[in-house]
Design a protein around this motif. Structure first.
Motif, PDB file in Angstrom:
ATOM      1  N   GLY A 159      22.608 -82.263  -7.343  1.00  0.00           N
ATOM      2  CA  GLY A 159      21.939 -82.814  -6.180  1.00  0.00           C
ATOM      3  C   GLY A 159      22.691 -82.545  -4.902  1.00  0.00           C
ATOM      4  N   TYR A 160      22.441 -83.396  -3.911  1.00  0.00           N
ATOM      5  CA  TYR A 160      23.049 -83.247  -2.588  1.00  0.00           C
ATOM      6  C   TYR A 160      22.837 -81.830  -2.065  1.00  0.00           C
ATOM      7  CZ  TYR A 160      25.175 -87.653  -3.895  1.00  0.00           C
ATOM      8  OH  TYR A 160      25.370 -88.943  -4.306  1.00  0.00           O
ATOM      9  N   THR A 161      21.585 -81.409  -2.052  1.00  0.00           N
ATOM     10  CA  THR A 161      21.234 -80.051  -1.655  1.00  0.00           C
ATOM     11  C   THR A 161      20.185 -80.098  -0.551  1.00  0.00           C
ATOM     12  OG1 THR A 161      21.686 -79.186  -3.872  1.00  0.00           O
ATOM     13  CG2 THR A 161      20.274 -77.856  -2.454  1.00  0.00           C
ATOM     14  N   ILE A 162      20.378 -79.283   0.476  1.00  0.00           N
ATOM     15  CA  ILE A 162      19.408 -79.123   1.555  1.00  0.00           C
ATOM     16  C   ILE A 162      18.860 -77.707   1.498  1.00  0.00           C
ATOM     17  CG2 ILE A 162      19.038 -79.089   4.047  1.00  0.00           C
ATOM     18  CD1 ILE A 162      21.286 -81.144   4.298  1.00  0.00           C
ATOM     19  N   VAL A 163      17.546 -77.590   1.447  1.00  0.00           N
ATOM     20  CA  VAL A 163      16.863 -76.304   1.479  1.00  0.00           C
ATOM     21  C   VAL A 163      16.049 -76.280   2.762  1.00  0.00           C
ATOM     22  CG1 VAL A 163      15.244 -74.776   0.291  1.00  0.00           C
ATOM     23  CG2 VAL A 163      16.781 -76.247  -1.042  1.00  0.00           C
TER      24      VAL A 163
ATOM     25  N   LEU B 126      23.848 -75.994   0.616  1.00  0.00           N
ATOM     26  CA  LEU B 126      22.893 -75.656   1.666  1.00  0.00           C
ATOM     27  C   LEU B 126      22.292 -74.289   1.384  1.00  0.00           C
ATOM     28  CD1 LEU B 126      21.571 -76.133   4.452  1.00  0.00           C
ATOM     29  CD2 LEU B 126      23.588 -75.045   5.471  1.00  0.00           C
ATOM     30  N   ILE B 127      20.960 -74.237   1.308  1.00  0.00           N
ATOM     31  CA  ILE B 127      20.242 -72.969   1.155  1.00  0.00           C
ATOM     32  C   ILE B 127      19.377 -72.826   2.395  1.00  0.00           C
ATOM     33  CG2 ILE B 127      18.628 -71.654  -0.256  1.00  0.00           C
ATOM     34  CD1 ILE B 127      19.473 -73.442  -2.621  1.00  0.00           C
ATOM     35  N   SER B 128      19.724 -71.903   3.279  1.00  0.00           N
ATOM     36  CA  SER B 128      19.102 -71.883   4.594  1.00  0.00           C
ATOM     37  C   SER B 128      18.996 -70.466   5.130  1.00  0.00           C
ATOM     38  CB  SER B 128      19.927 -72.748   5.562  1.00  0.00           C
ATOM     39  OG  SER B 128      19.295 -72.867   6.806  1.00  0.00           O
ATOM     40  N   HIS B 129      17.914 -70.236   5.905  1.00  0.00           N
ATOM     41  CA  HIS B 129      17.698 -68.955   6.598  1.00  0.00           C
ATOM     42  C   HIS B 129      17.680 -67.779   5.626  1.00  0.00           C
ATOM     43  CE1 HIS B 129      17.930 -70.912  10.493  1.00  0.00           C
ATOM     44  NE2 HIS B 129      18.998 -71.547  10.072  1.00  0.00           N
ATOM     45  N   VAL B 130      16.931 -67.960   4.553  1.00  0.00           N
ATOM     46  CA  VAL B 130      16.759 -66.924   3.547  1.00  0.00           C
ATOM     47  C   VAL B 130      15.271 -66.629   3.417  1.00  0.00           C
ATOM     48  CG1 VAL B 130      17.105 -66.295   1.123  1.00  0.00           C
ATOM     49  CG2 VAL B 130      18.798 -67.722   2.285  1.00  0.00           C
ATOM     50  N   THR B 131      14.920 -65.360   3.211  1.00  0.00           N
ATOM     51  CA  THR B 131      13.549 -64.995   2.902  1.00  0.00           C
ATOM     52  C   THR B 131      13.441 -64.688   1.417  1.00  0.00           C
ATOM     53  OG1 THR B 131      13.135 -64.096   5.106  1.00  0.00           O
ATOM     54  CG2 THR B 131      11.676 -63.362   3.342  1.00  0.00           C
ATOM     55  N   PHE B 132      12.602 -65.450   0.722  1.00  0.00           N
ATOM     56  CA  PHE B 132      12.365 -65.253  -0.703  1.00  0.00           C
ATOM     57  C   PHE B 132      11.035 -64.523  -0.864  1.00  0.00           C
ATOM     58  CE2 PHE B 132      15.047 -68.968  -0.330  1.00  0.00           C
ATOM     59  CZ  PHE B 132      15.977 -68.812  -1.341  1.00  0.00           C
ATOM     60  N   LYS B 133      11.029 -63.437  -1.638  1.00  0.00           N
ATOM     61  CA  LYS B 133       9.830 -62.618  -1.763  1.00  0.00           C
ATOM     62  C   LYS B 133       9.504 -62.321  -3.221  1.00  0.00           C
ATOM     63  CE  LYS B 133      10.241 -60.082   2.623  1.00  0.00           C
ATOM     64  NZ  LYS B 133      10.219 -58.734   3.259  1.00  0.00           N
ATOM     65  N   ASN B 134       8.210 -62.172  -3.477  1.00  0.00           N
ATOM     66  CA  ASN B 134       7.683 -61.586  -4.698  1.00  0.00           C
ATOM     67  C   ASN B 134       8.234 -62.169  -5.994  1.00  0.00           C
ATOM     68  OD1 ASN B 134       6.081 -59.805  -3.200  1.00  0.00           O
ATOM     69  ND2 ASN B 134       7.769 -58.356  -3.004  1.00  0.00           N
ATOM     70  N   PRO B 135       8.025 -63.443  -6.251  1.00  0.00           N
ATOM     71  CA  PRO B 135       8.406 -63.977  -7.556  1.00  0.00           C
ATOM     72  C   PRO B 135       7.551 -63.343  -8.646  1.00  0.00           C
ATOM     73  CG  PRO B 135       6.995 -65.526  -6.429  1.00  0.00           C
ATOM     74  CD  PRO B 135       7.286 -64.424  -5.448  1.00  0.00           C
ATOM     75  N   THR B 136       8.119 -63.208  -9.820  1.00  0.00           N
ATOM     76  CA  THR B 136       7.352 -62.643 -10.918  1.00  0.00           C
ATOM     77  C   THR B 136       6.342 -63.663 -11.424  1.00  0.00           C
ATOM     78  OG1 THR B 136       9.053 -63.363 -12.481  1.00  0.00           O
ATOM     79  CG2 THR B 136       9.230 -61.117 -11.612  1.00  0.00           C
ATOM     80  N   SER B 137       5.456 -63.208 -12.263  1.00  0.00           N
ATOM     81  CA  SER B 137       4.385 -64.065 -12.757  1.00  0.00           C
ATOM     82  C   SER B 137       4.939 -65.309 -13.438  1.00  0.00           C
ATOM     83  CB  SER B 137       3.525 -63.286 -13.753  1.00  0.00           C
ATOM     84  OG  SER B 137       2.500 -64.087 -14.262  1.00  0.00           O
ATOM     85  N   ALA B 138       4.360 -66.469 -13.078  1.00  0.00           N
ATOM     86  CA  ALA B 138       4.729 -67.767 -13.655  1.00  0.00           C
ATOM     87  C   ALA B 138       6.191 -68.109 -13.414  1.00  0.00           C
ATOM     88  CB  ALA B 138       4.423 -67.807 -15.148  1.00  0.00           C
ATOM     89  N   ARG B 139       6.765 -67.597 -12.330  1.00  0.00           N
ATOM     90  CA  ARG B 139       8.131 -67.948 -11.967  1.00  0.00           C
ATOM     91  C   ARG B 139       8.170 -68.407 -10.516  1.00  0.00           C
ATOM     92  NH1 ARG B 139      11.464 -69.350 -15.951  1.00  0.00           N
ATOM     93  NH2 ARG B 139      11.310 -67.888 -17.683  1.00  0.00           N
ATOM     94  N   GLU B 140       8.928 -69.470 -10.256  1.00  0.00           N
ATOM     95  CA  GLU B 140       9.045 -70.000  -8.913  1.00  0.00           C
ATOM     96  C   GLU B 140      10.162 -69.281  -8.150  1.00  0.00           C
ATOM     97  OE1 GLU B 140      11.351 -71.857 -11.960  1.00  0.00           O
ATOM     98  OE2 GLU B 140       9.191 -71.843 -11.710  1.00  0.00           O
ATOM     99  N   HIS B 141      10.185 -69.468  -6.848  1.00  0.00           N
ATOM    100  CA  HIS B 141      11.267 -68.914  -6.037  1.00  0.00           C
ATOM    101  C   HIS B 141      12.590 -69.608  -6.336  1.00  0.00           C
ATOM    102  CE1 HIS B 141       8.951 -66.273  -3.412  1.00  0.00           C
ATOM    103  NE2 HIS B 141       8.067 -67.233  -3.233  1.00  0.00           N
TER     104      HIS B 141
END
Length: 285
Positions: free
Chosen positions: A36-40, A1-16
């Motif tokens: 697998g078996y992941t909830i975001v 489970l990946i939840s209630h997180v703030t992701f900021k400022n990915p670098t160029s050509a990179r995803e969060h």
């Protein structure tokens, strides 16, 4: 489970987020485990001008792009790929906060099976001046040995997308990238999604790999509870539908026994959706 997180400022050509497995690193084979078996859920994903790449990716190998060039995959030259399946992405808020934004080619790039993208809100102000795809289904790499979960049953339901950029390009809810295989051979679906784009003069499309698709483009009037604030000042609550707004009950009419996974029972606030016709977008009113 990946939840209630703030992701900021990915670098160029990179995803969060890049959710993948090590197919083989330093001679150790991880292929039998699968991923697998992941909830975001319930996250905030803040973009910046330098990142025009995807925001989220799921991959069937450690390189993610081994279908383009196996030599680019480092230790993964023997080409083992893994089972990648069962992801849910829900109630996330995607936005550009400030500064100069740049068009993203896509938001979610998906390899693997049984993936659901639902009830997300995307404020793409400043990030939709060109062609944008919400979900891109990516097939198993052709240059790797077979064995991963085939990309399929990718469900794109009840998402709300907003931008006010004067774009004449194409917005795609469900698309494919076939450089790495057959795209979505096991069926993909894009239903009950809402695009509100007052200055958009382009077209909305879906790939033929998403045969059961119904989505809504609304240019005017504003269907939300209030005028949408400027970029950097919004949150997901600004995109709730107002009472009696045009998109209400504009969604997909689920037919029991005929349709599979045809609707989402609750909205981005956890409220039950209406009976019969299932409302469009991430929120009830």
């Amino acid at each position: 489970l990946i939840s209630h997180v703030t992701f900021k400022n990915p670098t160029s050509a990179r995803e969060h987020l890049q959710l993948r497995a090590f197919d083989s690193v330093s001679g150790v084979d991880y292929a039998s485990g699968g991923v697998g078996y992941t909830i975001v859920s319930d996250n905030a994903l803040e973009e910046n001008a330098s990142n025009t790449f995807y925001t989220v990716r799921t991959c069937v190998d450690a390189g993610c792009n081994c279908g383009l060039s196996p030599s680019s995959c480092g230790d993964n030259t023997e080409g083992t790929i893994v089972s990648t399946h069962d992801y849910i992405f829900e109630r996330n808020f995607h936005y550009w906060p400030h500064g100069t934004a740049a068009t993203k080619s896509g938001i979610y790039e998906i390899q693997g099976g049984d993936v659901t993208v639902r009830n997300n809100v995307l404020d793409l102000q400043g990030g939709a001046t060109g062609a944008v795809t919400l979900v891109v289904a990516l097939g198993e790499p052709l240059s790797k040995v077979s064995g991963s979960t085939q990309t399929g049953n990718v469900q794109v339901y009840n998402n709300t997308v907003y931008f006010n950029d004067p774009s004449s390009s194409t917005f795609t809810f469900g698309g494919v990238n076939t450089y790495a295989g057959t795209g979505c051979p096991n069926g993909c679906f894009a239903r009950n999604n809402l695009l509100v784009a007052p200055n958009f003069t382009g077209t909305v499309s879906n790939s033929s790999a998403f045969p059961a698709s119904n989505n809504l483009l609304l240019r005017t009037p504003n269907p939300f509870v209030t005028t949408v604030p400027a970029r950097g000042l919004t949150d997901s609550a600004d995109f709730r539908l107002a009472p009696n707004s045009t998109p209400i009950d504009a969604g997909y009419n689920f037919v029991a026994g005929t349709d599979i996974d045809g609707f989402v029972y609750d909205d981005a606030l956890g409220l039950c959706r209406s009976d019969g016709q299932w409302d469009i977008g991430a929120f009830e009113y």
